[in-house]
Design a protein around this motif. Structure first.
Motif, short mmCIF file in Angstrom:
data_model
loop_
_atom_site.label_atom_id
_atom_site.label_comp_id
_atom_site.label_asym_id
_atom_site.label_seq_id
_atom_site.Cartn_x
_atom_site.Cartn_y
_atom_site.Cartn_z
N GLY A 1 0.85 -1.20 0.00
CA GLY A 1 0.00 0.00 0.00
C GLY A 1 0.87 1.24 0.00
O GLY A 1 2.07 1.18 0.31
N LEU A 2 0.27 2.37 -0.36
CA LEU A 2 0.98 3.65 -0.38
C LEU A 2 0.06 4.73 0.16
O LEU A 2 -1.11 4.79 -0.24
CB LEU A 2 1.35 4.03 -1.82
CG LEU A 2 2.41 3.20 -2.54
CD1 LEU A 2 2.41 3.52 -4.03
CD2 LEU A 2 3.77 3.46 -1.94
N VAL A 3 0.57 5.55 1.03
CA VAL A 3 -0.24 6.65 1.57
C VAL A 3 0.57 7.94 1.50
O VAL A 3 1.74 7.96 1.86
CB VAL A 3 -0.59 6.45 3.07
CG1 VAL A 3 -1.87 7.19 3.44
CG2 VAL A 3 -0.63 5.01 3.48
N GLU A 4 -0.06 9.01 1.02
CA GLU A 4 0.64 10.30 0.93
C GLU A 4 0.49 11.06 2.25
O GLU A 4 -0.61 11.26 2.74
CB GLU A 4 0.06 11.11 -0.24
CG GLU A 4 0.81 12.41 -0.56
CD GLU A 4 2.28 12.23 -0.95
OE1 GLU A 4 2.63 11.24 -1.58
OE2 GLU A 4 3.08 13.11 -0.57
N LYS A 5 1.61 11.44 2.82
CA LYS A 5 1.69 12.27 4.03
C LYS A 5 0.78 11.82 5.18
O LYS A 5 -0.02 12.61 5.70
CB LYS A 5 1.40 13.73 3.66
CG LYS A 5 2.36 14.30 2.61
CD LYS A 5 2.20 15.78 2.41
CE LYS A 5 3.26 16.37 1.51
NZ LYS A 5 3.29 15.93 0.13
N PRO A 6 0.88 10.54 5.61
CA PRO A 6 0.04 10.11 6.74
C PRO A 6 0.55 10.67 8.07
O PRO A 6 1.76 10.87 8.24
CB PRO A 6 0.21 8.59 6.72
CG PRO A 6 1.58 8.38 6.15
CD PRO A 6 1.79 9.49 5.14
N LYS A 7 -0.37 10.92 9.00
CA LYS A 7 0.04 11.35 10.34
C LYS A 7 0.80 10.19 10.99
O LYS A 7 0.47 9.01 10.71
CB LYS A 7 -1.20 11.66 11.18
CG LYS A 7 -1.93 12.90 10.71
CD LYS A 7 -2.91 13.34 11.78
CE LYS A 7 -3.61 14.61 11.34
NZ LYS A 7 -5.07 14.46 11.24
N PRO A 8 1.79 10.49 11.83
CA PRO A 8 2.61 9.41 12.42
C PRO A 8 1.76 8.31 13.06
O PRO A 8 2.09 7.12 12.96
CB PRO A 8 3.45 10.13 13.47
CG PRO A 8 3.52 11.54 12.99
CD PRO A 8 2.25 11.81 12.23
N GLU A 9 0.63 8.67 13.70
CA GLU A 9 -0.16 7.64 14.41
C GLU A 9 -0.83 6.65 13.46
O GLU A 9 -1.18 5.54 13.86
CB GLU A 9 -1.12 8.20 15.43
CG GLU A 9 -1.97 9.41 15.23
CD GLU A 9 -1.40 10.78 14.91
OE1 GLU A 9 -0.17 10.98 14.75
OE2 GLU A 9 -2.24 11.68 14.77
N VAL A 10 -1.00 7.01 12.20
CA VAL A 10 -1.65 6.07 11.27
C VAL A 10 -0.71 5.60 10.15
O VAL A 10 -1.12 4.84 9.27
CB VAL A 10 -2.93 6.69 10.63
CG1 VAL A 10 -4.00 6.92 11.66
CG2 VAL A 10 -2.60 8.00 9.90
N ALA A 11 0.55 6.04 10.19
CA ALA A 11 1.50 5.67 9.12
C ALA A 11 1.77 4.17 9.17
O ALA A 11 2.05 3.62 10.25
CB ALA A 11 2.79 6.45 9.28
N PRO A 12 1.68 3.46 8.02
CA PRO A 12 1.88 2.02 8.04
C PRO A 12 3.34 1.60 8.22
O PRO A 12 3.63 0.44 8.52
CB PRO A 12 1.36 1.57 6.65
CG PRO A 12 1.40 2.79 5.79
CD PRO A 12 1.25 3.98 6.70
#
Ligand code: UTP
Length: 297
Positions: free
Chosen positions: A189-200
């Motif tokens: 998966g890839l996420v753009e700019k996730p908050k640290p608490e939800v970053a995979p």
């Protein structure tokens, strides 16, 4: 059959607001690190990976970037006349074969994904590399060459990745990872700019990619993501499961030259690699180190 990687897209249409006023009338990608503009580092890196065709995605006020790769007849004649042979040779090494460089215009800076989509006709059905010129990588094997090798090994998308401090995940595109052999990482998966608490994870994408042309289909939907921009990361995420997709822990050091501190650090790191400059740079660094260690007063 794995197609040869021959094409690269270099998006250079951003506003470079973090470097104002330097970027008011000059493109950020023309800023030099030591004595070479960022764009030239990117083109040289791509050529070392076997790239033959380049597409610059430009915007208003960016014509110097294209001029930089043209022949400067007057200048070359003057250098010849004055016997400046080394300078002339260096200049000529920067020439690209006729027709190797194309430009497309991104009229409005709507995001990196939108910039890449502007190059869709140039890409057609071919795999392609992307280099963001403001990311500079100092490496024994050029970063794009490392990615190209990984592409020939896996036959799919490969993005260059590095670990970032957990609290900084909200500045980067972040990977959700599967199998990890320490060098190649399976991307789930890839996420753009996730908050640290939800970053995979804390594995972030840097500005070097090898992508498959199908990404253009997803970009053409023009879905807005983080910052209300058309994000490349979101379109890439849709390719996971359709084509092999890996992160490559590249060998080398990356400098974010779109940021002032990263840019200054790059000047020092690249100058220290130059035999003609390193002794003088080391000497002045010692002076500054001494000044830093001595309390003011
Ligand atoms: P940045 O996020 O660094 O944006 O873009 P920027 O506008 O260049 O700089 P700041 O943040 O305002 O200081 C990363 C890369 O994507 C390109 C930029 O030129 C840069 O190479 N880009 C970004 C585009 O070509 N078009 C866009 O709409 C956005």
């Amino acid at each position: 059959m794995i197609k040869k990687l021959r094409k690269a897209v270099l998006p250079v249409a951003g506003l470079g607001t973090r470097f104002l006023p330097a970027t008011k009338a000059t493109a950020k990608e023309m800023l030099p690190v030591v004595d070479k503009p960022l764009i030239q580092y990117a083109v040289e890196e791509a050529r070392a990976a076997g790239i033959e065709q380049f597409c610059l995605v430009t915007g208003r006020g960016k014509t110097a970037l294209v001029e930089h790769f043209d022949i400067a007849y007057e200048l070359e004649a003057t250098l010849k006349e004055r016997g400046k042979h080394r300078e002339l040779r260096d200049l000529r090494e920067n020439h690209l074969p006729p027709g190797a460089i194309a430009t497309v215009r991104q009229q409005e800076p709507l995001g990196l994904g939108h910039a890449i989509w502007c190059a869709r006709a140039f890409i057609g059905d071919d795999p392609f590399a992307i280099l963001l010129p403001d990311d500079l990588v100092l490496a024994d094997t050029p970063c794009t060459k490392q990615l190209a090798d990984a592409y020939y090994e896996t036959g799919g998308c490969v993005v260059a990745v590095s670990e970032v401090p957990h609290e900084q995940t909200n500045r980067y595109g972040i990977l959700a990872i599967g199998h990890d052999d320490g060098r190649l990482v399976e991307v789930l998966g890839l996420v753009e700019k996730p908050k640290p608490e939800v970053a995979p994870s804390n594995l972030s994408i840097i500005g070097r990619y090898v992508l498959m042309p199908q990404v253009m289909e997803y970009l053409s939907r023009m879905e807005r993501g983080a910052g209300n921009e058309v994000q490349l990361t979101d379109a890439m995420a849709k390719l996971i499961g359709q084509v092999p997709f890996h992160g490559l822990r590249y060998e080398g050091r990356r400098f974010d030259c779109g940021d002032k501190v990263g840019f200054l650090e790059a000047q020092i790191a690249f100058a220290l690699k130059r035999p003609d400059l390193a002794p003088a740079v080391r000497a002045f660094l010692k002076t500054y180190m001494h000044e830093c260690a001595t309390p003011a007063g």
